[in-house]
Design an enzyme around this catalytic site. Structure first.
Site, short mmCIF file in Angstrom:
data_model
loop_
_atom_site.label_atom_id
_atom_site.label_comp_id
_atom_site.label_asym_id
_atom_site.label_seq_id
_atom_site.Cartn_x
_atom_site.Cartn_y
_atom_site.Cartn_z
N ASP A 40 43.15 29.74 34.70
CA ASP A 40 43.20 30.90 33.81
C ASP A 40 43.97 30.65 32.51
OD1 ASP A 40 41.63 32.36 35.49
OD2 ASP A 40 43.27 33.45 36.43
N TYR A 81 39.51 39.84 37.44
CA TYR A 81 40.75 40.00 38.19
C TYR A 81 41.88 40.52 37.32
CZ TYR A 81 40.09 38.52 42.98
OH TYR A 81 39.72 38.49 44.31
#
Length: 550
Positions: free
Chosen positions: A169, A254
């Site tokens: 990420d 998410y």
């Protein structure tokens, strides 16, 4: 992502979803492989297609077989959006609220925070996210840097869009997606909110209002307490009021909730919880090996979550050592009964000398107590230290034989201790996502030189996380309960006793004067605050104590 199987590949499987809110759980069963190796976008081309589990080499082939009824067709139908987060019932009133009855007991000035005996500075990196610096307790520095480093997920699937998927990420930007926090939901309504500024993918700095919150929080569970029923009756306790600094980053599907928590006992906790939407794929034969069905034609795909924190501790200076402690049972003879034996737990202590010794992998037996210790002792002659207590439920790490593993080699280790170096400032890199095979940063190289970690400035790299096997309760989206992990930094022989005894929140009640305000400010709250909603303080706990007198 990554976009291929080796360095230099630029081939991306693109999955299609319904254009609805929460589209991540509305797959339509159609995926295409795009070759975008050329710098001239007019030369990009579709190399393969997947429709309802069947592969085709061109759009022409798919059209021909579709028209000839040689494929099993997917019938479109209108559906209610089961991914919608719009409430299904009307609100009936406010839930419990947190208020500071006498104002804040912490202060925030620019990026500096003071709270009782704590002080620290904070920041938000667009790439790696939340971080705090120069953490001091009672004026002594404990931590130089406590920061998020990387969040990684590896997915399993029958369909190609997710077969190869391994997300790093920080390459997308963890802190980059910290947006405004919703009062009363993301943080208590009365929290202090702080704006952040970012300068990424834009021609000027951008302001993100209220994207960090800071608040004092009563956890609702005592930090410590004891009710004395035997012989001498009394009650002593301390509410577990903590300071929390939080941001939430929504990276695609998410949402990660990042908390740094400061306790009155001298402990610090870095914690992460996941929520948001699961990733999904269209159900085809063989899909059930990779997850559970969570909606019509929708598979919630199994995946891992690994999170890395950098913990650069300075325990009474920068000359520290790494110690481990554990227990073992030993059979020994009872001194008052010759010939009779019993198994008795013993303390086992060890000091590790090199980086390789202190690289503690998941899957191996690891001592349960891990310490960064100074060469100074407390009143009782024990080395003053802080313990690293990792809270984790990780899945299996990608095998080291996998060609992409080098880009995420930090996830091999539950805890790895290295000697501080300026050139080893981060465990991952912005560039690792799309070149996993020859990554710009390979964390395992930090350890291979096997430097001494005795009386050095030490950095702990802590990996936590959880395995997520999606289930029907992940619809519409994932709850935070049980989906998280973190690390707690706890004093261990650092003080001569529990420092929270100095807290002004401590309460002591004696049966001779159970309603006295002298050592219990809650007994007199009505005199000090204007709050008609609070009922008078009473305590009748001594009514049923055991009596030892005639």
């Amino acid at each position: 992502m990554p976009r291929g199987l080796r360095s230099g590949d630029r081939r991306t499987w693109i999955s299609f979803f319904r254009n609805m809110g929460g589209m991540y759980i509305h797959p339509v069963g159609f995926e295409v492989l795009v070759n975008h190796e050329s710098l001239n976008s007019s030369e990009w081309k579709v190399e393969k297609l997947l429709y309802n589990g069947q592969y085709f080499n061109s759009t022409k082939e798919l059209n021909a077989k579709y028209s000839a009824d040689k494929v099993e067709k997917i019938s479109y139908k209108e559906i209610l959006n089961y991914a919608s987060l719009k409430p299904k019932v009307k609100p009936t009133g406010l839930g419990p609220q947190q208020h500071y009855l006498q104002g804040n007991r912490f202060s925030v000035k620019n990026n500096q925070v003071l709270y009782f005996d704590w002080s620290f500075a904070f920041g938000l990196s667009a790439l790696t996210g939340m971080r705090v610096f120069d953490i001091r307790f009672k004026g002594e520095r404990i931590v130089y840097e406590l920061s998020v480093q990387e969040a990684m997920s590896v997915y399993g699937s029958k369909t190609p869009g997710m077969i190869l998927t391994k997300f790093l990420d920080s390459s997308i930007g963890i802190g980059r997606f910290a947006h405004e926090l919703a009062r009363g939901v993301d943080c208590p309504y009365s929290a202090e909110y702080v704006d952040t500024y970012r300068y990424i993918d834009t021609n000027k700095p951008m302001r993100f209002r209220n994207s960090i919150c800071i608040f004092e929080h009563d956890t609702g569970r005592p930090l410590r307490r004891h009710f004395s029923d035997f012989f001498s009756n009394s009650y002593g306790g301390l509410a577990n009021s903590v300071l929390v600094i939080r941001t939430i980053t929504a990276i695609g599907n998410y949402d990660y909730i990042w908390d740094f928590i400061f306790y009155q006992s001298g402990s610090v906790e870095a914690k992460v919880h996941a929520t948001g939407y699961i990733s999904s794929s269209f159900k085809i034969p063989g899909s059930m090996k990779y997850g559970h069905q969570v909606a019509e034609n929708t598979i919630g795909n199994i995946h891992t979550h690994f999170i890395n924190f950098k913990v650069d501790m300075d325990v009474l200076g920068v000359k520290n050592v790494f110690q481990t402690k554990d227990m073992k049972f030993e059979e020994e003879e009872l001194p008052w009964l010759p010939g009779q034996k019993a198994f008795v737990p013993h303390l086992v202590e060890e000091q590790l000398a090199t980086e390789m010794e202190a690289a503690l992998k998941y899957g191996e037996k690891i001592p349960r107590y891990l310490h960064i210790a100074s060469n100074k002792t407390n009143r009782w002659g024990h080395q003053r230290s802080y313990r690293l207590q990792v809270i984790s439920f990780t899945g299996d790490h990608l095998p080291e034989s996998a060609p992409e593993e080098r880009s995420m080699s930090w996830a091999r280790y539950k805890v790895a201790i290295t000697k501080h170096k300026d050139e080893e400032s981060q465990c991952s890199s912005l560039y690792s996502q799309n070149n996993m095979w020859t990554p710009a940063v390979d964390f395992s190289e930090f350890i291979k030189d096997n430097e001494s970690i005795v009386d050095e400035d030490l950095v702990a790299w802590v990996t936590t996380g959880f395995l997520h096997i999606p289930h029907s309760e992940d619809i519409p989206n994932t709850v935070t309960v049980g989906n998280g992990g973190g690390v707690i930094l706890r004093p261990h022989n650092y003080f001569d006793g529990d420092p929270s005894v100095d807290s002004p929140d401590a309460v002591y009640i004696h049966p001779d004067s159970p309603d006295s305000c002298e050592n219990n400010k809650m007994a007199c709250h009505a005199q000090e605050i204007c709050s008609p909603s609070l009922s008078p303080f009473t305590f009748n706990g001594f009514d049923g104590v055991m009596k030892f007198e005639d």
